[in-house]
Design a protein around this motif. Structure first.
Motif, mmCIF file in Angstrom:
data_model
loop_
_atom_site.group_PDB
_atom_site.id
_atom_site.type_symbol
_atom_site.label_atom_id
_atom_site.label_comp_id
_atom_site.label_asym_id
_atom_site.label_seq_id
_atom_site.Cartn_x
_atom_site.Cartn_y
_atom_site.Cartn_z
ATOM 1 N N VAL A 130 37.133 43.444 35.795
ATOM 2 C CA VAL A 130 37.076 41.971 35.843
ATOM 3 C C VAL A 130 38.274 41.369 36.578
ATOM 4 O O VAL A 130 38.328 40.171 36.800
ATOM 5 C CB VAL A 130 36.933 41.344 34.438
ATOM 6 C CG1 VAL A 130 35.667 41.830 33.749
ATOM 7 C CG2 VAL A 130 38.165 41.592 33.574
ATOM 8 N N GLY A 131 39.260 42.196 36.928
ATOM 9 C CA GLY A 131 40.417 41.709 37.681
ATOM 10 C C GLY A 131 41.454 41.001 36.838
ATOM 11 O O GLY A 131 42.129 40.081 37.303
ATOM 12 N N ALA A 132 41.618 41.433 35.595
ATOM 13 C CA ALA A 132 42.574 40.784 34.685
ATOM 14 C C ALA A 132 43.991 41.340 34.852
ATOM 15 O O ALA A 132 44.181 42.460 35.305
ATOM 16 C CB ALA A 132 42.125 40.962 33.237
ATOM 17 N N PHE A 133 44.952 40.520 34.483
ATOM 18 C CA PHE A 133 46.367 40.902 34.397
ATOM 19 C C PHE A 133 46.943 41.438 35.705
ATOM 20 O O PHE A 133 47.773 42.348 35.710
ATOM 21 C CB PHE A 133 46.606 41.905 33.260
ATOM 22 C CG PHE A 133 46.111 41.433 31.924
ATOM 23 C CD1 PHE A 133 46.642 40.306 31.339
ATOM 24 C CD2 PHE A 133 45.093 42.103 31.274
ATOM 25 C CE1 PHE A 133 46.179 39.851 30.116
ATOM 26 C CE2 PHE A 133 44.626 41.662 30.048
ATOM 27 C CZ PHE A 133 45.162 40.535 29.462
ATOM 28 N N LYS A 134 46.522 40.855 36.824
ATOM 29 C CA LYS A 134 47.061 41.252 38.120
ATOM 30 C C LYS A 134 48.432 40.621 38.337
ATOM 31 O O LYS A 134 48.631 39.442 38.054
ATOM 32 C CB LYS A 134 46.146 40.797 39.253
ATOM 33 C CG LYS A 134 44.953 41.659 39.477
ATOM 34 C CD LYS A 134 44.219 41.187 40.719
ATOM 35 C CE LYS A 134 42.907 41.899 40.880
ATOM 36 N NZ LYS A 134 42.162 41.366 42.022
ATOM 37 N N GLU A 135 49.342 41.414 38.863
ATOM 38 C CA GLU A 135 50.685 40.931 39.191
ATOM 39 C C GLU A 135 50.588 39.699 40.093
ATOM 40 O O GLU A 135 49.820 39.673 41.060
ATOM 41 C CB GLU A 135 51.459 42.039 39.897
ATOM 42 C CG GLU A 135 52.905 41.695 40.177
ATOM 43 C CD GLU A 135 53.651 42.868 40.771
ATOM 44 O OE1 GLU A 135 54.886 42.834 40.723
ATOM 45 O OE2 GLU A 135 53.023 43.807 41.283
ATOM 46 N N GLY A 136 51.345 38.660 39.749
ATOM 47 C CA GLY A 136 51.378 37.441 40.539
ATOM 48 C C GLY A 136 50.259 36.462 40.247
ATOM 49 O O GLY A 136 50.252 35.356 40.782
ATOM 50 N N SER A 137 49.325 36.843 39.381
ATOM 51 C CA SER A 137 48.222 35.941 39.045
ATOM 52 C C SER A 137 48.588 35.068 37.850
ATOM 53 O O SER A 137 49.443 35.424 37.035
ATOM 54 C CB SER A 137 46.955 36.736 38.717
ATOM 55 O OG SER A 137 47.098 37.389 37.462
ATOM 56 N N LYS A 138 47.933 33.929 37.744
ATOM 57 C CA LYS A 138 48.134 33.051 36.588
ATOM 58 C C LYS A 138 47.767 33.789 35.293
ATOM 59 O O LYS A 138 48.399 33.628 34.265
ATOM 60 C CB LYS A 138 47.294 31.785 36.727
ATOM 61 C CG LYS A 138 47.441 30.839 35.560
ATOM 62 C CD LYS A 138 46.523 29.643 35.651
ATOM 63 C CE LYS A 138 46.651 28.823 34.380
ATOM 64 N NZ LYS A 138 45.396 28.222 33.976
ATOM 65 N N GLY A 139 46.726 34.618 35.365
ATOM 66 C CA GLY A 139 46.262 35.339 34.187
ATOM 67 C C GLY A 139 47.269 36.304 33.601
ATOM 68 O O GLY A 139 47.270 36.550 32.399
ATOM 69 N N SER A 140 48.154 36.841 34.423
ATOM 70 C CA SER A 140 49.151 37.796 33.921
ATOM 71 C C SER A 140 50.368 37.110 33.304
ATOM 72 O O SER A 140 51.165 37.741 32.624
ATOM 73 C CB SER A 140 49.607 38.724 35.038
ATOM 74 O OG SER A 140 50.363 38.018 36.002
ATOM 75 N N GLU A 141 50.494 35.802 33.542
ATOM 76 C CA GLU A 141 51.662 35.062 33.051
ATOM 77 C C GLU A 141 51.614 34.857 31.537
ATOM 78 O O GLU A 141 50.549 34.805 30.930
ATOM 79 C CB GLU A 141 51.743 33.697 33.736
ATOM 80 C CG GLU A 141 52.024 33.770 35.211
ATOM 81 C CD GLU A 141 51.972 32.409 35.883
ATOM 82 O OE1 GLU A 141 51.823 31.381 35.184
ATOM 83 O OE2 GLU A 141 52.070 32.373 37.122
ATOM 84 N N THR A 142 52.792 34.687 30.960
ATOM 85 C CA THR A 142 52.918 34.353 29.545
ATOM 86 C C THR A 142 52.281 32.994 29.295
ATOM 87 O O THR A 142 52.389 32.090 30.113
ATOM 88 C CB THR A 142 54.412 34.311 29.146
ATOM 89 O OG1 THR A 142 54.973 35.600 29.383
ATOM 90 C CG2 THR A 142 54.593 33.927 27.685
ATOM 91 N N ILE A 143 51.630 32.850 28.137
ATOM 92 C CA ILE A 143 50.979 31.583 27.816
ATOM 93 C C ILE A 143 51.998 30.451 27.763
ATOM 94 O O ILE A 143 53.154 30.657 27.401
ATOM 95 C CB ILE A 143 50.183 31.659 26.499
ATOM 96 C CG1 ILE A 143 51.088 32.023 25.312
ATOM 97 C CG2 ILE A 143 49.024 32.647 26.623
ATOM 98 C CD1 ILE A 143 50.407 31.940 23.962
ATOM 99 N N VAL A 144 51.556 29.273 28.117
ATOM 100 C CA VAL A 144 52.443 28.113 28.218
ATOM 101 C C VAL A 144 53.133 27.806 26.886
ATOM 102 O O VAL A 144 54.278 27.373 26.860
ATOM 103 C CB VAL A 144 51.675 26.878 28.768
ATOM 104 C CG1 VAL A 144 50.634 26.380 27.776
ATOM 105 C CG2 VAL A 144 52.631 25.777 29.169
ATOM 106 N N GLU A 145 52.445 28.054 25.782
ATOM 107 C CA GLU A 145 53.032 27.769 24.464
ATOM 108 C C GLU A 145 54.296 28.582 24.193
ATOM 109 O O GLU A 145 55.158 28.152 23.420
ATOM 110 C CB GLU A 145 52.003 28.037 23.350
ATOM 111 C CG GLU A 145 50.822 27.103 23.357
ATOM 112 C CD GLU A 145 49.674 27.560 24.262
ATOM 113 O OE1 GLU A 145 48.582 26.989 24.146
ATOM 114 O OE2 GLU A 145 49.876 28.496 25.082
#
Length: 194
Positions: free
Chosen positions: A77-92
């Motif tokens: 599904v392309g999750a947790f790719k380096e440099g992607s928004k999805g791999s970043e720590t949650i805003v909270e």
């Protein structure tokens, strides 16, 4: 005992509205109230080392050789790719960047593999870890068991853990984790707690 809290999987692909794998943990996360409980935990834990261990892969997923299960799903599904928004720590949790040590390198189910987690714990004389995050049956369980094998006392923070289903999370907290660890609520461990 010197203690640390280990945060696993608090990344956008699991928890953001547009997270690729949000549906996997969404129901359990709502029932547990994992994000709010974790924010309150961090707000009240000035006396403990807090460590985050994000899972991040290269664009090509070259680190995964013939993956199966959830790792195959992550790649597919392309999750947790380096440099992607999805791999970043949650805003909270971004508001706590000064309180949280991020240890990179996690490429599989166990936060000790391919990371400096064990050395960081030893360097800080930590002998007791608390685990929080997702997924209950996979990364939380794998990391917990590995910690015990490495000589750490382990406690699960049951209201800061989510699973693929509510049943899964409850089953692991009630039947699996007690085989090798203790369990507490987030309100029990900081600023005067255990």
């Amino acid at each position: 005992m010197k203690t640390a809290i280990i945060l696993i999987g608090y990344q956008n692909d699991y928890f953001a509205e547009d997270g690729i794998l949000r549906e996997v943990v969404e129901e359990s996360s709502k029932v547990t109230n994992i994000i709010e409980n974790t924010v309150n935990l961090i707000n009240n834990c000035d006396d403990k080392l807090i460590i985050s261990t994000p899972i991040i892969f290269s664009e090509s997923y070259a680190e995964l050789s013939e993956p199966v299960g959830i790792l195959k799903t992550i790649r597919d599904v392309g999750a947790f790719k380096e440099g992607s928004k999805g791999s970043e720590t949650i805003v909270e949790l971004k508001a706590f960047e000064d309180k949280i040590i991020e240890i990179p390198g996690k490429l599989d189910l166990n936060a000790f593999n391919n990371t400096a987690l064990e050395q960081t714990l030893k360097d800080n004389d930590i002998n007791h870890i608390y685990l929080a995050g997702t997924v209950a049956s996979i990364c939380i369980d794998s990391t917990g068991r590995s910690a015990v094998e490495r000589g750490f006392k382990v406690t699960m923070i049951s209201d800061c853990i989510s699973g693929r289903t509510v049943f899964e999370k409850d089953f692991f907290c009630e039947n699996i984790y007690p085989l090798y660890s203790d369990s507490v609520l987030s309100t029990e461990i900081c600023n005067g707690g255990k």
